[in-house]
Write a protein that holds these residues in place. Structure first.
Motif, PDB file in Angstrom:
ATOM      1  N   PHE A  18      53.418  55.418  27.298  1.00 35.01           N
ATOM      2  CA  PHE A  18      52.133  54.740  27.296  1.00 35.01           C
ATOM      3  C   PHE A  18      51.268  55.346  28.383  1.00 35.01           C
ATOM      4  CE2 PHE A  18      55.269  51.766  25.786  1.00 35.01           C
ATOM      5  CZ  PHE A  18      54.669  51.247  24.659  1.00 35.01           C
ATOM      6  N   ARG A  19      50.021  55.525  28.062  1.00 38.13           N
ATOM      7  CA  ARG A  19      49.073  55.999  29.058  1.00 38.13           C
ATOM      8  C   ARG A  19      48.133  54.848  29.361  1.00 38.13           C
ATOM      9  NH1 ARG A  19      44.252  59.236  27.950  1.00 38.13           N
ATOM     10  NH2 ARG A  19      43.333  59.540  29.991  1.00 38.13           N
ATOM     11  N   ILE A  20      48.047  54.484  30.620  1.00 39.21           N
ATOM     12  CA  ILE A  20      47.242  53.343  31.032  1.00 39.21           C
ATOM     13  C   ILE A  20      46.252  53.808  32.093  1.00 39.21           C
ATOM     14  CG2 ILE A  20      47.310  51.100  32.177  1.00 39.21           C
ATOM     15  CD1 ILE A  20      50.063  50.704  30.984  1.00 39.21           C
ATOM     16  N   THR A  21      45.006  53.411  31.921  1.00 34.23           N
ATOM     17  CA  THR A  21      43.997  53.680  32.930  1.00 34.23           C
ATOM     18  C   THR A  21      43.741  52.388  33.685  1.00 34.23           C
ATOM     19  OG1 THR A  21      42.979  55.378  31.545  1.00 34.23           O
ATOM     20  CG2 THR A  21      41.655  54.494  33.351  1.00 34.23           C
ATOM     21  N   TYR A  22      43.913  52.447  34.992  1.00 39.33           N
ATOM     22  CA  TYR A  22      43.721  51.278  35.839  1.00 39.33           C
ATOM     23  C   TYR A  22      42.966  51.707  37.090  1.00 39.33           C
ATOM     24  CZ  TYR A  22      44.832  47.231  38.719  1.00 39.33           C
ATOM     25  OH  TYR A  22      44.744  46.125  39.522  1.00 39.33           O
ATOM     26  N   LYS A  23      41.848  51.058  37.334  1.00 38.27           N
ATOM     27  CA  LYS A  23      40.984  51.394  38.479  1.00 38.27           C
ATOM     28  C   LYS A  23      40.662  52.883  38.507  1.00 38.27           C
ATOM     29  CE  LYS A  23      42.225  47.525  41.401  1.00 38.27           C
ATOM     30  NZ  LYS A  23      42.710  47.075  42.700  1.00 38.27           N
ATOM     31  N   ASN A  24      40.261  53.402  37.344  1.00 41.33           N
ATOM     32  CA  ASN A  24      39.842  54.800  37.172  1.00 41.33           C
ATOM     33  C   ASN A  24      40.939  55.821  37.473  1.00 41.33           C
ATOM     34  OD1 ASN A  24      37.244  54.074  36.360  1.00 41.33           O
ATOM     35  ND2 ASN A  24      36.590  53.862  38.485  1.00 41.33           N
ATOM     36  N   SER A  66      56.654  43.330  44.798  1.00 43.13           N
ATOM     37  CA  SER A  66      55.287  43.302  45.295  1.00 43.13           C
ATOM     38  C   SER A  66      54.458  42.277  44.548  1.00 43.13           C
ATOM     39  CB  SER A  66      54.657  44.687  45.136  1.00 43.13           C
ATOM     40  OG  SER A  66      53.306  44.647  45.462  1.00 43.13           O
ATOM     41  N   GLU A  67      53.737  41.490  45.293  1.00 38.01           N
ATOM     42  CA  GLU A  67      52.797  40.548  44.691  1.00 38.01           C
ATOM     43  C   GLU A  67      51.453  41.229  44.434  1.00 38.01           C
ATOM     44  OE1 GLU A  67      53.128  37.252  43.764  1.00 38.01           O
ATOM     45  OE2 GLU A  67      55.271  37.512  44.088  1.00 38.01           O
ATOM     46  N   ALA A  68      51.297  42.425  44.973  1.00 33.09           N
ATOM     47  CA  ALA A  68      50.049  43.166  44.792  1.00 33.09           C
ATOM     48  C   ALA A  68      49.967  43.716  43.368  1.00 33.09           C
ATOM     49  CB  ALA A  68      49.976  44.312  45.793  1.00 33.09           C
ATOM     50  N   ASP A  69      48.777  44.014  42.952  1.00 36.11           N
ATOM     51  CA  ASP A  69      48.509  44.613  41.649  1.00 36.11           C
ATOM     52  C   ASP A  69      49.061  43.794  40.481  1.00 36.11           C
ATOM     53  OD1 ASP A  69      46.968  46.735  42.532  1.00 36.11           O
ATOM     54  OD2 ASP A  69      48.721  47.983  42.900  1.00 36.11           O
ATOM     55  N   LYS A  70      48.855  42.491  40.538  1.00 38.66           N
ATOM     56  CA  LYS A  70      49.262  41.637  39.419  1.00 38.66           C
ATOM     57  C   LYS A  70      48.514  42.020  38.148  1.00 38.66           C
ATOM     58  CE  LYS A  70      50.367  37.619  42.210  1.00 38.66           C
ATOM     59  NZ  LYS A  70      50.055  36.218  42.508  1.00 38.66           N
ATOM     60  N   GLU A  71      47.261  42.425  38.301  1.00 38.22           N
ATOM     61  CA  GLU A  71      46.460  42.834  37.147  1.00 38.22           C
ATOM     62  C   GLU A  71      47.037  44.083  36.503  1.00 38.22           C
ATOM     63  OE1 GLU A  71      42.367  43.253  38.175  1.00 38.22           O
ATOM     64  OE2 GLU A  71      42.301  41.300  39.140  1.00 38.22           O
ATOM     65  N   PHE A  72      47.520  45.006  37.321  1.00 44.52           N
ATOM     66  CA  PHE A  72      48.117  46.233  36.793  1.00 44.52           C
ATOM     67  C   PHE A  72      49.386  45.911  36.015  1.00 44.52           C
ATOM     68  CE2 PHE A  72      50.257  50.495  37.861  1.00 44.52           C
ATOM     69  CZ  PHE A  72      49.752  51.084  36.712  1.00 44.52           C
ATOM     70  N   ALA A  73      50.239  45.062  36.567  1.00 38.19           N
ATOM     71  CA  ALA A  73      51.457  44.651  35.869  1.00 38.19           C
ATOM     72  C   ALA A  73      51.106  43.960  34.549  1.00 38.19           C
ATOM     73  CB  ALA A  73      52.288  43.733  36.748  1.00 38.19           C
ATOM     74  N   HIS A  74      50.087  43.119  34.569  1.00 35.74           N
ATOM     75  CA  HIS A  74      49.656  42.432  33.353  1.00 35.74           C
ATOM     76  C   HIS A  74      49.140  43.429  32.319  1.00 35.74           C
ATOM     77  CE1 HIS A  74      47.915  39.453  30.720  1.00 35.74           C
ATOM     78  NE2 HIS A  74      46.778  40.124  30.772  1.00 35.74           N
ATOM     79  N   ASP A  75      48.372  44.426  32.748  1.00 39.40           N
ATOM     80  CA  ASP A  75      47.865  45.443  31.823  1.00 39.40           C
ATOM     81  C   ASP A  75      49.001  46.256  31.200  1.00 39.40           C
ATOM     82  OD1 ASP A  75      45.290  44.639  32.289  1.00 39.40           O
ATOM     83  OD2 ASP A  75      44.751  46.367  33.535  1.00 39.40           O
ATOM     84  N   ILE A  76      50.010  46.560  31.998  1.00 39.74           N
ATOM     85  CA  ILE A  76      51.168  47.288  31.457  1.00 39.74           C
ATOM     86  C   ILE A  76      51.851  46.447  30.388  1.00 39.74           C
ATOM     87  CG2 ILE A  76      53.479  48.163  31.994  1.00 39.74           C
ATOM     88  CD1 ILE A  76      52.354  48.998  34.744  1.00 39.74           C
ATOM     89  N   TRP A  77      52.128  45.175  30.689  1.00 43.32           N
ATOM     90  CA  TRP A  77      52.788  44.311  29.715  1.00 43.32           C
ATOM     91  C   TRP A  77      51.919  44.129  28.464  1.00 43.32           C
ATOM     92  CZ3 TRP A  77      57.080  43.002  27.798  1.00 43.32           C
ATOM     93  CH2 TRP A  77      57.137  41.987  26.860  1.00 43.32           C
ATOM     94  N   ARG A  78      50.636  43.975  28.646  1.00 46.33           N
ATOM     95  CA  ARG A  78      49.744  43.787  27.497  1.00 46.33           C
ATOM     96  C   ARG A  78      49.788  45.008  26.579  1.00 46.33           C
ATOM     97  NH1 ARG A  78      43.475  43.893  28.074  1.00 46.33           N
ATOM     98  NH2 ARG A  78      44.326  45.500  29.389  1.00 46.33           N
ATOM     99  N   THR A  79      49.775  46.198  27.143  1.00 41.74           N
ATOM    100  CA  THR A  79      49.849  47.416  26.352  1.00 41.74           C
ATOM    101  C   THR A  79      51.163  47.491  25.583  1.00 41.74           C
ATOM    102  OG1 THR A  79      48.446  48.571  27.938  1.00 41.74           O
ATOM    103  CG2 THR A  79      49.789  49.929  26.471  1.00 41.74           C
TER     104      THR A  79
END
Length: 86
Positions: A18-24, A66-79
């Motif tokens: 999977f290729r994911i773009t997160y924060k450019n 890490s509690e950081a980058d919850k949005e990134f983890a969510h984007d990975i799971w969503r993909t």
């Protein structure tokens, strides 16, 4: 320090990357588990060459250490969930 890939977790037949773009920034994510279900609570993946573990807490996916980058983890799971229709 990068983790080495445990051959028990890594199945070379899983060619889906999977290729994911997160924060450019572009990231490559590869699943290290064969069976995916909606009831899954933890998931190992190869993220840009480093083994990461996503865990589900309170119906939200986060990185294990890490509690950081919850949005990134969510984007990975969503993909992943969209691709496998979970």
């Amino acid at each position: 320090m990068e983790d080495t890939i445990d051959s028990r977790l890594y199945d070379q037949s899983l060619g889906q990357i999977f290729r994911i773009t997160y924060k450019n920034r572009d990231f490559k994510v590869r699943l290290l588990k064969k069976e995916l279900t909606k009831e899954l609570t933890e998931l190992y993946l190869l993220l840009d060459g480093v083994v990461q573990k996503l865990v589900k807490k309170d119906n939200k996916w986060i990185f294990e250490n890490s509690e950081a980058d919850k949005e990134f983890a969510h984007d990975i799971w969503r993909t992943i969930s969209l691709r496998y229709r979970l």
